[in-house]
Scaffold this motif. Structure first.
Motif, PDB file in Angstrom:
ATOM      1  N   THR A 285      10.073   9.613 -13.628  1.00 19.27           N
ATOM      2  CA  THR A 285      10.331   8.975 -14.920  1.00 19.27           C
ATOM      3  C   THR A 285       9.659   7.605 -15.031  1.00 19.27           C
ATOM      4  N   PRO A 286       9.389   7.173 -16.260  1.00 17.06           N
ATOM      5  CA  PRO A 286       8.809   5.836 -16.456  1.00 17.06           C
ATOM      6  C   PRO A 286       9.716   4.727 -15.897  1.00 17.06           C
ATOM      7  N   GLU A 287      11.017   4.919 -15.970  1.00 23.17           N
ATOM      8  CA  GLU A 287      11.956   3.921 -15.461  1.00 23.17           C
ATOM      9  C   GLU A 287      11.850   3.782 -13.937  1.00 23.17           C
ATOM     10  N   GLU A 288      11.728   4.915 -13.258  1.00 26.24           N
ATOM     11  CA  GLU A 288      11.566   4.897 -11.802  1.00 26.24           C
ATOM     12  C   GLU A 288      10.264   4.182 -11.429  1.00 26.24           C
ATOM     13  N   LYS A 289       9.196   4.544 -12.119  1.00 26.25           N
ATOM     14  CA  LYS A 289       7.881   3.968 -11.835  1.00 26.25           C
ATOM     15  C   LYS A 289       7.849   2.479 -12.159  1.00 26.25           C
ATOM     16  N   ALA A 290       8.580   2.064 -13.184  1.00 27.57           N
ATOM     17  CA  ALA A 290       8.620   0.641 -13.555  1.00 27.57           C
ATOM     18  C   ALA A 290       9.229  -0.196 -12.438  1.00 27.57           C
ATOM     19  N   ILE A 291      10.233   0.353 -11.764  1.00 29.39           N
ATOM     20  CA  ILE A 291      10.857  -0.369 -10.649  1.00 29.39           C
ATOM     21  C   ILE A 291       9.844  -0.593  -9.528  1.00 29.39           C
ATOM     22  N   ILE A 292       9.125   0.442  -9.157  1.00 29.19           N
ATOM     23  CA  ILE A 292       8.134   0.315  -8.077  1.00 29.19           C
ATOM     24  C   ILE A 292       6.994  -0.605  -8.517  1.00 29.19           C
ATOM     25  N   SER A 293       6.581  -0.512  -9.760  1.00 31.02           N
ATOM     26  CA  SER A 293       5.526  -1.401 -10.269  1.00 31.02           C
ATOM     27  C   SER A 293       5.939  -2.861 -10.191  1.00 31.02           C
ATOM     28  N   THR A 294       7.199  -3.130 -10.533  1.00 30.00           N
ATOM     29  CA  THR A 294       7.698  -4.508 -10.461  1.00 30.00           C
ATOM     30  C   THR A 294       7.694  -5.002  -9.022  1.00 30.00           C
TER      31      THR A 294
ATOM     32  N   GLN B  59       0.834  -1.210   0.000  1.00 33.19           N
ATOM     33  CA  GLN B  59       0.000   0.000   0.000  1.00 33.19           C
ATOM     34  C   GLN B  59       0.869   1.260   0.000  1.00 33.19           C
ATOM     35  N   SER B  60       1.900   1.248   0.816  1.00 35.47           N
ATOM     36  CA  SER B  60       2.794   2.409   0.904  1.00 35.47           C
ATOM     37  C   SER B  60       3.499   2.678  -0.425  1.00 35.47           C
ATOM     38  N   LEU B  61       3.725   1.624  -1.177  1.00 36.42           N
ATOM     39  CA  LEU B  61       4.394   1.798  -2.466  1.00 36.42           C
ATOM     40  C   LEU B  61       3.557   2.617  -3.446  1.00 36.42           C
ATOM     41  N   ASN B  62       2.239   2.678  -3.221  1.00 34.42           N
ATOM     42  CA  ASN B  62       1.397   3.549  -4.051  1.00 34.42           C
ATOM     43  C   ASN B  62       1.825   5.010  -3.887  1.00 34.42           C
ATOM     44  N   ARG B  63       2.130   5.400  -2.653  1.00 40.23           N
ATOM     45  CA  ARG B  63       2.575   6.771  -2.392  1.00 40.23           C
ATOM     46  C   ARG B  63       3.964   6.992  -2.990  1.00 40.23           C
ATOM     47  N   VAL B  64       4.824   5.983  -2.866  1.00 42.40           N
ATOM     48  CA  VAL B  64       6.167   6.078  -3.447  1.00 42.40           C
ATOM     49  C   VAL B  64       6.043   6.313  -4.955  1.00 42.40           C
ATOM     50  N   TYR B  65       5.221   5.507  -5.600  1.00 43.84           N
ATOM     51  CA  TYR B  65       5.006   5.604  -7.051  1.00 43.84           C
ATOM     52  C   TYR B  65       4.590   7.025  -7.434  1.00 43.84           C
TER      53      TYR B  65
ATOM     54  N   LYS C 157      12.707 -14.040  -6.046  1.00 38.77           N
ATOM     55  CA  LYS C 157      14.116 -13.654  -6.078  1.00 38.77           C
ATOM     56  C   LYS C 157      14.572 -13.207  -7.457  1.00 38.77           C
ATOM     57  N   LYS C 158      14.046 -13.840  -8.505  1.00 35.09           N
ATOM     58  CA  LYS C 158      14.466 -13.420  -9.848  1.00 35.09           C
ATOM     59  C   LYS C 158      13.945 -12.009 -10.157  1.00 35.09           C
ATOM     60  N   TYR C 159      12.791 -11.665  -9.612  1.00 36.58           N
ATOM     61  CA  TYR C 159      12.255 -10.318  -9.823  1.00 36.58           C
ATOM     62  C   TYR C 159      13.019  -9.296  -8.987  1.00 36.58           C
ATOM     63  N   ALA C 160      13.436  -9.707  -7.808  1.00 34.86           N
ATOM     64  CA  ALA C 160      14.256  -8.833  -6.967  1.00 34.86           C
ATOM     65  C   ALA C 160      15.570  -8.528  -7.685  1.00 34.86           C
ATOM     66  N   GLU C 161      16.162  -9.526  -8.312  1.00 28.45           N
ATOM     67  CA  GLU C 161      17.400  -9.320  -9.068  1.00 28.45           C
ATOM     68  C   GLU C 161      17.161  -8.387 -10.251  1.00 28.45           C
ATOM     69  N   SER C 162      16.025  -8.520 -10.891  1.00 28.10           N
ATOM     70  CA  SER C 162      15.661  -7.655 -12.021  1.00 28.10           C
ATOM     71  C   SER C 162      15.545  -6.200 -11.567  1.00 28.10           C
ATOM     72  N   VAL C 163      14.923  -5.995 -10.410  1.00 25.42           N
ATOM     73  CA  VAL C 163      14.775  -4.640  -9.864  1.00 25.42           C
ATOM     74  C   VAL C 163      16.153  -4.044  -9.569  1.00 25.42           C
ATOM     75  N   LYS C 164      17.017  -4.846  -8.950  1.00 25.61           N
ATOM     76  CA  LYS C 164      18.370  -4.364  -8.635  1.00 25.61           C
ATOM     77  C   LYS C 164      19.117  -3.972  -9.901  1.00 25.61           C
ATOM     78  N   ALA C 165      19.004  -4.784 -10.945  1.00 28.00           N
ATOM     79  CA  ALA C 165      19.698  -4.501 -12.203  1.00 28.00           C
ATOM     80  C   ALA C 165      19.179  -3.212 -12.845  1.00 28.00           C
ATOM     81  N   LYS C 166      17.863  -3.035 -12.841  1.00 24.32           N
ATOM     82  CA  LYS C 166      17.272  -1.816 -13.404  1.00 24.32           C
ATOM     83  C   LYS C 166      17.689  -0.591 -12.598  1.00 24.32           C
TER      84      LYS C 166
END
Length: 106
Positions: free
Chosen positions: A37-46, A26-32, A63-72
């Motif tokens: 930028t679309p790139e920033e928002k894509a990280i929070i969406s993921t 829920q808190s991530l909605n406020r972060v978003y 874990k694979k999605y967490a790694e994807s977020v870190k890479a982005k």
């Protein structure tokens, strides 16, 4: 021929962990909403999508999605990284986040 009943054990989080996952999500909605930028928002969406899937299925391979977020995140310019950090720190309850640390193996 006998009918066999197959019982599957469904893994569940404790109520405390599940509530923390929901609260952080829920808190991530406020972060978003604080990102530009679309790139920033894509990280929070993921992250949100991963949390939603994890709530539905505790065996979800997050874990694979967490790694994807870190890479982005690593590819973002410093200004975007700062904006994400600031939005996270100002919108998330650190106590809720700390309850999730053991779940995510951090």
């Amino acid at each position: 021929m006998k009918n066999k009943t197959v019982t599957k054990t469904v893994k569940r989080f404790s109520k405390e962990v599940e509530d923390s996952l929901r609260s952080v999500n829920q808190s991530l909605n406020r972060v978003y909403g604080n990102l530009k930028t679309p790139e920033e928002k894509a990280i929070i969406s993921t992250i949100q999508s991963t949390l939603n899937n994890l709530l539905k299925d505790p065996d979800y391979p997050y874990k694979k999605y967490a790694e994807s977020v870190k890479a982005k995140y690593k590819k973002l310019p410093d200004e975007s990284k700062s904006r994400i950090k600031s939005a996270l720190f100002s919108n998330l309850d650190i106590g809720e986040v700390m309850k999730l640390v053991p779940v995510f193996g951090m």
